[in-house]
Design an enzyme around this catalytic site. Structure first.
Site, PDB file in Angstrom:
ATOM      1  N   GLN A   1      -9.284  -6.685  23.273  1.00 15.65           N
ATOM      2  CA  GLN A   1      -8.370  -5.745  23.483  1.00 15.65           C
ATOM      3  C   GLN A   1      -8.812  -4.665  24.153  1.00 15.65           C
ATOM      4  OE1 GLN A   1      -7.607  -5.753  18.970  1.00 15.65           O
ATOM      5  NE2 GLN A   1      -5.456  -5.382  19.772  1.00 15.65           N
TER       6      GLN A   1
ATOM      7  N   CYS B   1       0.263  -4.999  16.161  1.00 18.71           N
ATOM      8  CA  CYS B   1      -1.012  -5.157  17.061  1.00 18.71           C
ATOM      9  C   CYS B   1      -0.995  -3.899  17.913  1.00 18.71           C
ATOM     10  CB  CYS B   1      -0.775  -6.447  17.578  1.00 18.71           C
ATOM     11  SG  CYS B   1      -2.214  -6.764  18.685  1.00 18.71           S
ATOM     12  N   LEU B   2      -2.259  -3.362  18.139  1.00 12.68           N
ATOM     13  CA  LEU B   2      -2.362  -2.329  18.924  1.00 12.68           C
ATOM     14  C   LEU B   2      -2.020  -2.812  20.416  1.00 12.68           C
ATOM     15  CD1 LEU B   2      -5.346  -0.494  17.364  1.00 12.68           C
ATOM     16  CD2 LEU B   2      -2.858   0.019  17.035  1.00 12.68           C
TER      17      LEU B   2
ATOM     18  N   HIS C   1      -8.092 -12.821  18.291  1.00 10.06           N
ATOM     19  CA  HIS C   1      -7.750 -12.169  19.287  1.00 10.06           C
ATOM     20  C   HIS C   1      -9.143 -12.788  20.195  1.00 10.06           C
ATOM     21  CE1 HIS C   1      -4.900  -8.987  19.700  1.00 10.06           C
ATOM     22  NE2 HIS C   1      -5.265  -8.544  18.566  1.00 10.06           N
TER      23      HIS C   1
ATOM     24  N   HIS D   1      -6.249 -11.979  12.032  1.00 12.58           N
ATOM     25  CA  HIS D   1      -5.597 -11.364  13.101  1.00 12.58           C
ATOM     26  C   HIS D   1      -6.640 -11.279  14.017  1.00 12.58           C
ATOM     27  CE1 HIS D   1      -2.504  -8.646  15.127  1.00 12.58           C
ATOM     28  NE2 HIS D   1      -3.472  -8.241  15.601  1.00 12.58           N
ATOM     29  N   GLU D   2      -7.795 -10.677  13.792  1.00 12.08           N
ATOM     30  CA  GLU D   2      -8.713  -9.911  14.691  1.00 12.08           C
ATOM     31  C   GLU D   2      -9.445 -11.314  15.325  1.00 12.08           C
ATOM     32  OE1 GLU D   2      -8.272  -7.090  15.715  1.00 12.08           O
ATOM     33  OE2 GLU D   2      -7.162  -6.416  13.939  1.00 12.08           O
TER      34      GLU D   2
ATOM     35  N   GLY E   1      -7.657  -2.558  12.588  1.00  8.52           N
ATOM     36  CA  GLY E   1      -8.749  -3.592  13.040  1.00  8.52           C
ATOM     37  C   GLY E   1      -8.509  -3.628  14.671  1.00  8.52           C
TER      38      GLY E   1
HETATM   39  O1  K1U Z   1      -4.287  -4.867  17.319  1.00 11.13           O
HETATM   40  C1  K1U Z   1      -4.768  -4.914  16.361  1.00 11.13           C
HETATM   41  O2  K1U Z   1      -5.580  -5.955  16.140  1.00 11.13           O
HETATM   42  C2  K1U Z   1      -5.026  -4.025  15.233  1.00 11.13           C
HETATM   43  C3  K1U Z   1      -3.693  -4.273  13.977  1.00 11.13           C
HETATM   44  C4  K1U Z   1      -4.393  -5.119  12.866  1.00 11.13           C
HETATM   45  C5  K1U Z   1      -3.390  -5.603  11.952  1.00 11.13           C
HETATM   46  C6  K1U Z   1      -2.350  -4.891  11.341  1.00 11.13           C
HETATM   47  C7  K1U Z   1      -1.500  -5.460  10.374  1.00 11.13           C
HETATM   48  C8  K1U Z   1      -1.807  -6.938   9.907  1.00 11.13           C
HETATM   49  C9  K1U Z   1      -2.841  -7.684  10.674  1.00 11.13           C
HETATM   50  C10 K1U Z   1      -3.588  -6.931  11.573  1.00 11.13           C
HETATM   51  C11 K1U Z   1      -3.271  -2.798  13.827  1.00 11.13           C
HETATM   52  O3  K1U Z   1      -3.996  -2.149  13.060  1.00 11.13           O
HETATM   53  S1  K1U Z   1      -1.598  -2.569  14.222  1.00 11.13           S
HETATM   54  C12 K1U Z   1      -1.381  -1.239  13.042  1.00 11.13           C
HETATM   55  C13 K1U Z   1      -0.621  -1.685  11.876  1.00 11.13           C
HETATM   56  O4  K1U Z   1       0.221  -2.383  11.940  1.00 11.13           O
HETATM   57  C14 K1U Z   1      -0.902  -0.871  10.476  1.00 11.13           C
HETATM   58  C15 K1U Z   1      -1.578   0.033  10.402  1.00 11.13           C
HETATM   59  C16 K1U Z   1      -1.703   0.641   9.256  1.00 11.13           C
HETATM   60  C17 K1U Z   1      -1.571  -0.095   8.127  1.00 11.13           C
HETATM   61  C18 K1U Z   1      -1.002  -1.399   8.209  1.00 11.13           C
HETATM   62  C19 K1U Z   1      -0.525  -1.869   9.440  1.00 11.13           C
HETATM   63 ZN    ZN Z   2      -4.174  -7.367  17.346  1.00 13.44          ZN
END
Ligand code: K1U
Ligand code: ZN
Length: 173
Positions: free
Chosen positions: A51, A94-95, A140, A136-137, A46
């Site tokens: 961001q 979170c990225l 943000h 989560h998004e 996401g």
């Molecule tokens: O930074 C962001 O908003 C993106 C975030 C979204 C997210 C991940 C896990 C739970 C809630 C929201 C990410 O994608 S971080 C990368 C990550 O944790 C992930 C990647 C692939 C599968 C599962 C998690």
């Molecule tokens: Zn995030």
């Protein structure tokens, strides 16, 4: 199309609220596509416009990408119109908080209303990882990070680690 630079915590710009878009125009569609490319390039599921330093209520997500499939969603002005009373704990990353993970409690199921890529109002029901990712998004868009759902102690530990990691980074050329 372009990969956009990501803001990382602690950066005060991540704490600002995003404004609604007036409509999904070509400019917003380019933003959505660039956000999706940035998200895929960073192995995220996401991404929210703040961001990438854009204060607009735009999010993209693709939870199928965690299983090497592609089912992207593009949302503008998302609103949660119903949420379950039942909450569930789940791990979040979170990225904008690289390599940091924590368990966060969220409503298990949601229904939301949003504008899609064609500027059409849509409603969607979500549960599981999609519900978690959308919430989560949407956080943000209000300047809220997943660490804001944790105790002050846990939040402080994560933010101090990120501050230290930033200080160790070489200065940009
Ligand atoms: O930074 C962001 O908003 C993106 C975030 C979204 C997210 C991940 C896990 C739970 C809630 C929201 C990410 O994608 S971080 C990368 C990550 O944790 C992930 C990647 C692939 C599968 C599962 C998690
Ligand atoms: Zn995030």
């Amino acid at each position: 199309m372009a990969i956009l630079p990501l803001l990382t915590a602690p950066d005060p710009r991540l704490k600002r609220s995003a404004a609604p878009v007036e409509g999904v125009t070509d400019e917003i569609r380019v933003l959505m596509q660039n956000m999706l490319e940035t998200m895929y390039a960073s192995a995220g599921i996401g991404l929210a416009a703040p961001q990438v330093n854009v204060l607009k209520q735009v999010i993209v997500f693709d939870v199928a990408s965690a299983n090497d499939k592609r089912e992207p969603y593009f949302l503008a002005n998302p609103e949660i119109i119903w949420q379950s009373e039942t909450t569930v704990m789940g791990e979040e990353g979170c990225l904008s908080l690289p390599e940091q993970y924590a368990e966060v409690a969220r409503p298990e199921r949601i229904r939301l209303r949003y504008l899609d890529k064609d500027n059409t109002v849509q409603e969607m029901d979500a549960d599981g990882l999609a519900a978690r990712c959308i919430q989560h998004e949407m956080d943000h868009l209000l300047g809220t990070l997943f660490v804001d759902h944790l105790s002050a102690l846990k939040r402080g530990i994560i933010l101090r680690k990120l501050q230290k990691a930033k200080k160790l980074q070489p200065a940009p050329a």
